[in-house]
Design an enzyme around this catalytic site. Sequence first.
Site, mmCIF file in Angstrom:
data_model
loop_
_atom_site.group_PDB
_atom_site.id
_atom_site.type_symbol
_atom_site.label_atom_id
_atom_site.label_comp_id
_atom_site.label_asym_id
_atom_site.label_seq_id
_atom_site.Cartn_x
_atom_site.Cartn_y
_atom_site.Cartn_z
ATOM 1 N N ASP A 148 0.809 -1.218 0.000
ATOM 2 C CA ASP A 148 0.000 0.000 0.000
ATOM 3 C C ASP A 148 0.847 1.276 0.000
ATOM 4 O O ASP A 148 0.422 2.304 0.508
ATOM 5 C CB ASP A 148 -0.934 -0.019 1.216
ATOM 6 C CG ASP A 148 -2.019 1.050 1.131
ATOM 7 O OD1 ASP A 148 -2.415 1.397 0.014
ATOM 8 O OD2 ASP A 148 -2.462 1.538 2.192
ATOM 9 N N CYS A 202 -22.397 -9.937 -4.557
ATOM 10 C CA CYS A 202 -23.198 -8.930 -3.868
ATOM 11 C C CYS A 202 -24.695 -9.101 -4.127
ATOM 12 O O CYS A 202 -25.517 -8.764 -3.267
ATOM 13 C CB CYS A 202 -22.771 -7.527 -4.299
ATOM 14 S SG CYS A 202 -21.180 -7.000 -3.626
ATOM 15 N N CYS A 208 -24.295 -1.601 2.139
ATOM 16 C CA CYS A 208 -23.132 -0.720 2.248
ATOM 17 C C CYS A 208 -23.414 0.658 1.661
ATOM 18 O O CYS A 208 -22.886 1.666 2.144
ATOM 19 C CB CYS A 208 -21.916 -1.352 1.584
ATOM 20 S SG CYS A 208 -22.113 -1.708 -0.175
ATOM 21 N N CYS A 212 -24.137 4.553 4.327
ATOM 22 C CA CYS A 212 -23.140 5.622 4.276
ATOM 23 C C CYS A 212 -23.740 6.952 4.749
ATOM 24 O O CYS A 212 -24.694 7.456 4.148
ATOM 25 C CB CYS A 212 -22.586 5.792 2.862
ATOM 26 S SG CYS A 212 -21.322 7.089 2.754
ATOM 27 N N CYS A 262 -21.738 -5.372 5.964
ATOM 28 C CA CYS A 262 -21.761 -6.390 4.906
ATOM 29 C C CYS A 262 -22.187 -7.759 5.460
ATOM 30 O O CYS A 262 -21.615 -8.248 6.440
ATOM 31 C CB CYS A 262 -20.372 -6.512 4.283
ATOM 32 S SG CYS A 262 -20.284 -7.755 2.966
#
Length: 379
Positions: A148, A202, A208, A212, A262
């Site tokens: 990363d 999904c 999800c 938010c 999730c």
Amino acid sequence: MDMIADPVRTHEAAAEPRLTAFVKDRALAAGFDAVGIVRADSVPAVLGERLEAFLSAGRHGSMGWLEEKAGWRRHPNALWAEARSVIMVALNYGPDTDPLASLERRDRAAISVYARNRDYHDVIKGRLKRLAGQVVARAGGDVKVFVDTAPVMEKPLAALAGLGWQGKHTNLVSREHGSWLFLGAIFTTAELDADTAEVDHCGSCRRCLDICPTDAFPAPYQLDARRCISYLTIEHAGPIPHEFRRAMGNRIYGCDDCLAVCPWNKFAAVTREAKLAARDDLVDPPLDELARLDDAGFRARFSGSPIKRIGRNRFVRNVLIAIGNSGRPDLAEIAGPLTSDPDPAVADAAEWALSELASRDSGTEICASCAPHQSHPIQ
């Protein structure tokens, strides 16, 4: 980016039938929870096109490094032409409690699960380099290690390597580990057998997207980082835009909402890695305690933590927003002195917090965008 090289390239070793099995066995023995392989030349061009669309729309906000190195990021061979295979590894950091429960404790700070202990870069990098060394010793050739910190699209590569799929929140989801995975990559000149890419599971679920608090998803599988609380609390410098302050609640570093909700997390296990298990003092710490930190105190408390990266000023700015959302008028005595903080964003957040606490204490709601800013009119 770290490179390990054998002085003699051994192409014959790269053709060894059991090499791929050896790599996977060593990865699991090193403590990783999943490993998969993708051929560098099999990465579809559409991934680069999606990146360009994201950048063209300005959805990366102030993260200029994404745009500066987009050419390298769009394909493994653009970063390193000699790469033949990409080994993707994953480390589970599953929490032992529901992160959403922290949001109910308004006088306490909600810290993202991944940041409640050691910096994952430090945890992963050492074992990834050891694994890379074993690959070189067995296969010869060269390797490069990434955690990363380089222009690598880890999530799409992990999906192509079969570790999971990118959900509607754009994060990687695994049928075995849910949403709680750190990723690392080893680029190698060795020829390895590729895994089958994972398919999307999904379905019609949109939990999800719906949870938010700042509507950061313009559409399924699309993220506008400028509206994301993780971006706002970590990457964004200066004052937090007023339209997002109340929605931040008590989230002071990152946001786990879209991950935690999730359904695939029902299969997730608590992390086996002690260095990733939550420190007691970073699970719902009191806001007043955090707001009092000066630079030295901040550095001492978050030594070895990813939180240290954002610095005291940005951190206390976030804490003050949480104080303004706490509904606790007694916390005004903590925010008051910080209106004179040398950092303008901290002073602005302190003034906003005082205004919010006063309005809610009196029962009068003040529009967040109309709250007085007194001597620090920063928009």
